[in-house]
Design a protein around this motif. Structure first.
Motif, PDB file in Angstrom:
ATOM      1  N   VAL A  19       0.858  -1.180   0.000  1.00  0.00           N
ATOM      2  CA  VAL A  19       0.000   0.000   0.000  1.00  0.00           C
ATOM      3  C   VAL A  19       0.895   1.231   0.000  1.00  0.00           C
ATOM      4  CG1 VAL A  19      -1.697   1.275   1.342  1.00  0.00           C
ATOM      5  CG2 VAL A  19      -1.837  -1.212   1.204  1.00  0.00           C
ATOM      6  N   VAL A  20       0.590   2.191  -0.878  1.00  0.00           N
ATOM      7  CA  VAL A  20       1.376   3.417  -0.971  1.00  0.00           C
ATOM      8  C   VAL A  20       0.487   4.591  -0.559  1.00  0.00           C
ATOM      9  CG1 VAL A  20       2.684   4.945  -2.487  1.00  0.00           C
ATOM     10  CG2 VAL A  20       2.793   2.461  -2.823  1.00  0.00           C
ATOM     11  N   ILE A  34       3.772   0.347   2.579  1.00  0.00           N
ATOM     12  CA  ILE A  34       3.591  -0.658   3.629  1.00  0.00           C
ATOM     13  C   ILE A  34       3.501  -2.019   2.962  1.00  0.00           C
ATOM     14  CG2 ILE A  34       2.143  -1.393   5.554  1.00  0.00           C
ATOM     15  CD1 ILE A  34       1.125   1.631   5.467  1.00  0.00           C
ATOM     16  N   ASP A  35       4.357  -2.938   3.390  1.00  0.00           N
ATOM     17  CA  ASP A  35       4.407  -4.270   2.782  1.00  0.00           C
ATOM     18  C   ASP A  35       3.077  -4.997   2.880  1.00  0.00           C
ATOM     19  OD1 ASP A  35       7.020  -3.962   2.018  1.00  0.00           O
ATOM     20  OD2 ASP A  35       7.851  -5.283   3.553  1.00  0.00           O
ATOM     21  N   SER A  36       2.485  -5.021   4.065  1.00  0.00           N
ATOM     22  CA  SER A  36       1.273  -5.808   4.266  1.00  0.00           C
ATOM     23  C   SER A  36       0.404  -5.164   5.337  1.00  0.00           C
ATOM     24  CB  SER A  36       1.632  -7.228   4.714  1.00  0.00           C
ATOM     25  OG  SER A  36       0.477  -7.947   5.053  1.00  0.00           O
ATOM     26  N   LEU A  37      -0.860  -4.952   5.011  1.00  0.00           N
ATOM     27  CA  LEU A  37      -1.802  -4.425   5.999  1.00  0.00           C
ATOM     28  C   LEU A  37      -2.597  -5.576   6.602  1.00  0.00           C
ATOM     29  CD1 LEU A  37      -3.076  -1.067   4.521  1.00  0.00           C
ATOM     30  CD2 LEU A  37      -1.597  -1.463   6.474  1.00  0.00           C
ATOM     31  N   ARG A  38      -1.889  -6.527   7.151  1.00  0.00           N
ATOM     32  CA  ARG A  38      -2.466  -7.679   7.825  1.00  0.00           C
ATOM     33  C   ARG A  38      -1.942  -7.715   9.251  1.00  0.00           C
ATOM     34  NH1 ARG A  38      -6.599  -8.782   4.796  1.00  0.00           N
ATOM     35  NH2 ARG A  38      -6.099  -9.303   2.679  1.00  0.00           N
ATOM     36  N   ALA A  43       6.911  -4.304   7.419  1.00  0.00           N
ATOM     37  CA  ALA A  43       7.920  -3.287   7.124  1.00  0.00           C
ATOM     38  C   ALA A  43       7.229  -2.052   6.553  1.00  0.00           C
ATOM     39  CB  ALA A  43       8.939  -3.820   6.134  1.00  0.00           C
ATOM     40  N   VAL A  44       7.758  -0.886   6.924  1.00  0.00           N
ATOM     41  CA  VAL A  44       7.226   0.380   6.434  1.00  0.00           C
ATOM     42  C   VAL A  44       8.388   1.165   5.834  1.00  0.00           C
ATOM     43  CG1 VAL A  44       6.097   2.545   7.065  1.00  0.00           C
ATOM     44  CG2 VAL A  44       5.409   0.412   8.183  1.00  0.00           C
ATOM     45  N   SER A  91      10.054  -3.477  11.347  1.00  0.00           N
ATOM     46  CA  SER A  91       9.067  -4.290  12.051  1.00  0.00           C
ATOM     47  C   SER A  91       8.101  -3.407  12.847  1.00  0.00           C
ATOM     48  CB  SER A  91       9.785  -5.276  12.981  1.00  0.00           C
ATOM     49  OG  SER A  91       8.871  -6.135  13.572  1.00  0.00           O
ATOM     50  N   VAL A  92       7.039  -2.968  12.188  1.00  0.00           N
ATOM     51  CA  VAL A  92       5.990  -2.190  12.844  1.00  0.00           C
ATOM     52  C   VAL A  92       4.841  -3.147  13.135  1.00  0.00           C
ATOM     53  CG1 VAL A  92       4.364  -0.284  12.598  1.00  0.00           C
ATOM     54  CG2 VAL A  92       6.681  -0.076  11.666  1.00  0.00           C
ATOM     55  N   SER A  93       4.434  -3.214  14.389  1.00  0.00           N
ATOM     56  CA  SER A  93       3.438  -4.190  14.819  1.00  0.00           C
ATOM     57  C   SER A  93       2.015  -3.654  14.663  1.00  0.00           C
ATOM     58  CB  SER A  93       3.697  -4.565  16.289  1.00  0.00           C
ATOM     59  OG  SER A  93       2.779  -5.551  16.698  1.00  0.00           O
ATOM     60  N   LEU A  94       1.188  -4.430  13.962  1.00  0.00           N
ATOM     61  CA  LEU A  94      -0.240  -4.150  13.815  1.00  0.00           C
ATOM     62  C   LEU A  94      -0.970  -5.280  14.536  1.00  0.00           C
ATOM     63  CD1 LEU A  94      -0.123  -3.179  10.041  1.00  0.00           C
ATOM     64  CD2 LEU A  94      -0.177  -1.633  12.011  1.00  0.00           C
ATOM     65  N   MET A  95      -1.435  -5.000  15.760  1.00  0.00           N
ATOM     66  CA  MET A  95      -1.875  -6.036  16.691  1.00  0.00           C
ATOM     67  C   MET A  95      -3.311  -6.506  16.522  1.00  0.00           C
ATOM     68  SD  MET A  95      -0.165  -4.271  20.023  1.00  0.00           S
ATOM     69  CE  MET A  95      -0.615  -2.593  19.547  1.00  0.00           C
ATOM     70  N   MET A  96      -4.126  -5.783  15.770  1.00  0.00           N
ATOM     71  CA  MET A  96      -5.533  -6.168  15.618  1.00  0.00           C
ATOM     72  C   MET A  96      -6.078  -5.575  14.323  1.00  0.00           C
ATOM     73  SD  MET A  96      -7.301  -3.533  18.418  1.00  0.00           S
ATOM     74  CE  MET A  96      -7.710  -4.896  19.373  1.00  0.00           C
ATOM     75  N   THR A  97      -7.180  -6.142  13.855  1.00  0.00           N
ATOM     76  CA  THR A  97      -7.811  -5.617  12.652  1.00  0.00           C
ATOM     77  C   THR A  97      -8.562  -4.337  12.990  1.00  0.00           C
ATOM     78  OG1 THR A  97      -9.791  -6.940  13.008  1.00  0.00           O
ATOM     79  CG2 THR A  97      -8.065  -7.906  11.624  1.00  0.00           C
TER      80      THR A  97
END
Length: 123
Positions: A19-20, A34-38, A43-44, A91-97
């Motif tokens: 995502v850009v 952003i590599d993955s929005l999951r 990685a950002v 390594s940016v942590s996305l902990m929940m949807t």
């Protein structure tokens, strides 16, 4: 109209592709990839230029993920310089949807500039 656009943005399925996002401040133009929005760590990549488009090489960039509805916020992650005006937070942590904010702190030795970008994290 704004409410309908916001709801559409929130329910739109996320893409498996990177995502850009682009944003700007009075001092900087910023492009975030952003590599993955999951769920999990991602990685950002951040590109920082001045308002004329010249790369900002000597800056300290930090990336922080914030989940405003639940009050969750990760610690700011330092982004390492990877080239002319390019930085990577590995390594940016996305902990929940759900809805998130990605907050960038850019210290280019003229004070700290802050940029906030909205995100939707899928499963």
């Amino acid at each position: 109209m704004v409410v309908i656009a916001t709801i559409g943005w929130l329910v739109w399925p996320s893409s498996p592709d990177p995502v850009v996002l682009k944003a700007g401040t009075p001092q900087h133009l910023v492009t975030v990839t952003i590599d993955s929005l999951r769920l999990g760590d991602t990685a950002v990549d951040v590109t920082v230029t001045d308002r004329t488009g010249a790369a900002i090489d000597h800056a300290a960039v930090q990336v922080q993920a914030i989940q405003p509805l639940m009050g969750h916020a990760g610690a700011p992650v330092p982004a390492a310089a990877t080239g002319s005006g390019h930085f990577r937070a590995a390594s940016v942590s996305l902990m929940m949807t759900g809805p998130w904010e990605l907050r960038l702190f850019i210290d280019a030795h003229h004070g700290i500039d802050q940029v906030t970008l909205p995100l939707w994290v899928g499963g």
